[in-house]
Design an enzyme around this catalytic site. Structure first.
Site, PDB file in Angstrom:
ATOM      1  N   LEU A 184       0.826  -1.204   0.000  1.00 42.49           N
ATOM      2  CA  LEU A 184       0.000   0.000   0.000  1.00 42.49           C
ATOM      3  C   LEU A 184       0.860   1.254   0.000  1.00 42.49           C
ATOM      4  CD1 LEU A 184      -2.733  -0.923   2.659  1.00 42.49           C
ATOM      5  CD2 LEU A 184      -2.947  -0.997   0.175  1.00 42.49           C
ATOM      6  N   CYS A 185       0.487   2.210  -0.833  1.00 42.51           N
ATOM      7  CA  CYS A 185       1.087   3.540  -0.802  1.00 42.51           C
ATOM      8  C   CYS A 185      -0.050   4.547  -0.877  1.00 42.51           C
ATOM      9  CB  CYS A 185       2.081   3.722  -1.943  1.00 42.51           C
ATOM     10  SG  CYS A 185       1.315   3.748  -3.578  1.00 42.51           S
TER      11      CYS A 185
END
EC number: 2.7.1.207
Length: 570
Positions: free
Chosen positions: A473-474
């Site tokens: 996740l970013c």
């Protein structure tokens, strides 16, 4: 001197990290992310309908109406949709604090927020139905209000069990309907009461009243001081390890999308589109090649440095940075937390927006009137977003030249330092690397650089034997894609049962249960404590990464596999 300034800025880091994790700001940001397909889809039809005008071709009125219908029926209702998506995101945040057996129904909050929004933003039509003037970007602030009130009321009722309780024999789906009835009714009554008060007091609906109230702020934000503070904050926060967009974007979201529509309406009327603060300005002017306006930096590292290391980092960073994914150069050089690059990193975005404002106000270039994907290369985004005018080409070239001038002297200083290290005249600055690693998740950048031969680390075989699904996740999905790709490539090469996917933080709640491990990129590492509540509840491993570490993992697929394995050994 510069070290002291950075140290002073870093003292405020805990406060700003806490602010970036604020559930209401996050709900706004994630609400927009969920609605992004609608926003981007509608822009396609704007381009088809009005770009030909630049070349002297105009559709007839009938064809124009056909082309604009998809826009009006999607973007024209964006506030209505965002009321629901924002409520859903905020519901997820509140549910983390509630018992797993007593959760708020996010479908019900979405429906309540959207219904409540109609009370606040729509006016009755003479022949029945209601008008939609404030259901597009003009109603965004009202959409947030409706979403916040809805979820707060639901949380109050559910937390205190103010619901209709049914016998155990009643099926759960039927029981849930009655459980939602009291909070749903309370939301509608509260928002309807607010609507009645505002209409009787000010002779306008709530959405129109809010828009008039904030109009002076919108105007001030578009001024020289406003754009300097707003867009300077993006780079300043990022430099010290805080994901600036998490703080700034929600605060200006309503302005940016309202200005896009205002610019479009001005163009339709044959007037000059002059609103500066838009999503296009942010993505293609201020973050020209990524935060810090770094589009030119990898090319400068390749062609204007003497250090072998800098040249290699430049080559490895060119392609991702061209598409707005600049973590390899941010953490590989590094630019962030590096005193040498503090001034150009913050100054270049500000100068870019000043130049753009001059082009709009003095040379008459039209500002952005369509929303484009953030991965569109900066020069192309400028040309497309401002209508393919001649001045747009000049603007793109001007920004490239100016950014080179701003970064050049600082690059030469830094290159000299690295050359001294390579030739043994100076010890390697491991403190800076460790500091970047401590503040950022650099796995993605590391993987890219490793693939280009920049990393010196030797890869080791992985001992993973069971199928392992990994979610990286970013903030938006671009940075996380680098690490996910590195993992998938290495897994295929070494026949390791690992499958990785990339995602954006905030859009992960409904899919996270399909994974055994979630990895947080440096951009969203500050959200570790929040998401850990969810992963612990679901029995999922969670890992956060830091800047230099993330870059290393994206460079080296085997190292990334080892990192995955270590999470299950700890």
């Amino acid at each position: 001197m510069m070290q002291k300034l950075i140290a002073q800025i870093e003292k405020g880091k805990p406060f700003f990290e806490k602010l970036s994790r604020n559930i209401y700001l996050r709900a706004i940001r994630d609400g927009f992310i969920s609605a992004m397909p609608v926003i981007l889809f509608s822009s396609i039809f704007l381009l088809i309908a009005y770009v030909p005008n630049i070349f002297g071709f105009k559709w007839d009125k009938g064809m124009e109406a056909i082309l604009m219908k998809p826009y009006n029926y999607t973007m024209g209702l964006v506030a209505f949709l965002v009321a629901g998506t924002t409520a859903k995101s905020l519901t997820d945040s509140f549910n983390r604090k509630l018992e797993s057996t007593n959760q708020i129904n996010f479908i019900s909050t979405m429906l309540a927020a959207m219904c409540g929004f109609l009370f606040l933003a729509s006016d009755p039509a003479k022949d029945g139905g209601f008008l939609s003037a404030f259901m597009g970007t003009k109603g965004l602030l009202t959409a947030f209000l409706s979403a916040f009130v809805t979820v707060i009321v639901y949380n109050f009722c559910v937390k205190r069990n103010i619901t209709i309780k049914m016998p155990k024999e009643v099926p759960p789906n039927i029981s849930q309907v009655f459980k939602d009835l009291i909070p749903f009714s309370a939301v509608i009554i509260i928002l309807y009461a607010l609507d009645l008060v505002i209409r009787n007091s000010f002779k306008s609906n709530v959405a129109e009243g809010i828009l008039k109230l904030f109009e002076p702020l919108f105007t001030a934000a578009d001024g020289w001081i406003g754009v300097t503070i707003i867009f300077g904050a993006f780079a300043l926060f990022w430099f010290v390890g805080i994901h600036g967009p998490s703080i700034v974007e929600p605060a200006i979201a309503a302005i940016t999308y309202a200005n896009i529509e205002a610019n479009f309406k001005l163009l339709q009327a044959g007037e000059h589109a002059d609103k500066i603060i838009t999503s296009g300005t942010q993505m293609f002017i201020v973050t020209f090649g990524g935060t810090g306006a770094t589009l030119v930096v990898p090319f400068m590292f390749m062609w204007m440095t003497k250090s072998k290391r800098n040249k290699a980092i430049g080559r490895a960073s060119v392609v991702p940075t061209f598409f707005g994914v600049n973590e390899p150069i941010l953490f590989g050089a590094p630019l962030v937390l590096n005193p040498v690059f503090f001034i150009p990193f913050v100054l270049a975005p500000i100068v870019n927006v000043w130049i753009f404002k001059l082009f709009v106000e003095v040379l008459g270039i039209n500002s952005f009137s369509v929303n484009l994907p953030w991965t569109t290369p900066g020069p192309l985004g400028i040309i497309m977003g401002t209508g393919f005018g001649l001045w747009s080409f000049v603007l793109a070239i001007t920004l490239i030249v100016v950014d080179i001038i701003i970064y050049y002297p600082f690059l030469k200083v830094y290159d000299s330092e690295i050359l001294d290290e390579e030739e043994g005249r100076k010890e390697s600055n491991s403190d800076l690397k460790e500091k970047v690693a401590a503040n950022f998740d650099t796995k993605k950048a590391d993987s890219i650089l490793a693939a280009s031969g920049v990393s010196d680390d030797a890869a080791k075989a992985s001992n993973i034997t069971e199928q392992t699904n990994v979610l990286v996740l970013c903030a938006g999905g671009g940075t996380s894609g680098l690490l996910a790709n590195a993992l998938n490539k290495a897994a295929e090469e070494y026949h390791v049962p690992v499958k990785a996917a990339a995602g954006g933080y905030g859009a992960h709640m409904d899919i996270m249960k399909e994974y055994q491990l979630i990895i947080l990129a440096p951009q969203v590492a500050s959200n570790y404590e929040d998401i850990k509540q969810d992963t612990d509840r679901l029995g999922i491993k969670l890992a956060k990464t830091q800047g230099a570490e993330y870059i290393k993992l994206t460079r080296d697929g085997q190292a990334a596999l080892d990192f995955v394995q270590q999470q299950f050994e700890n």
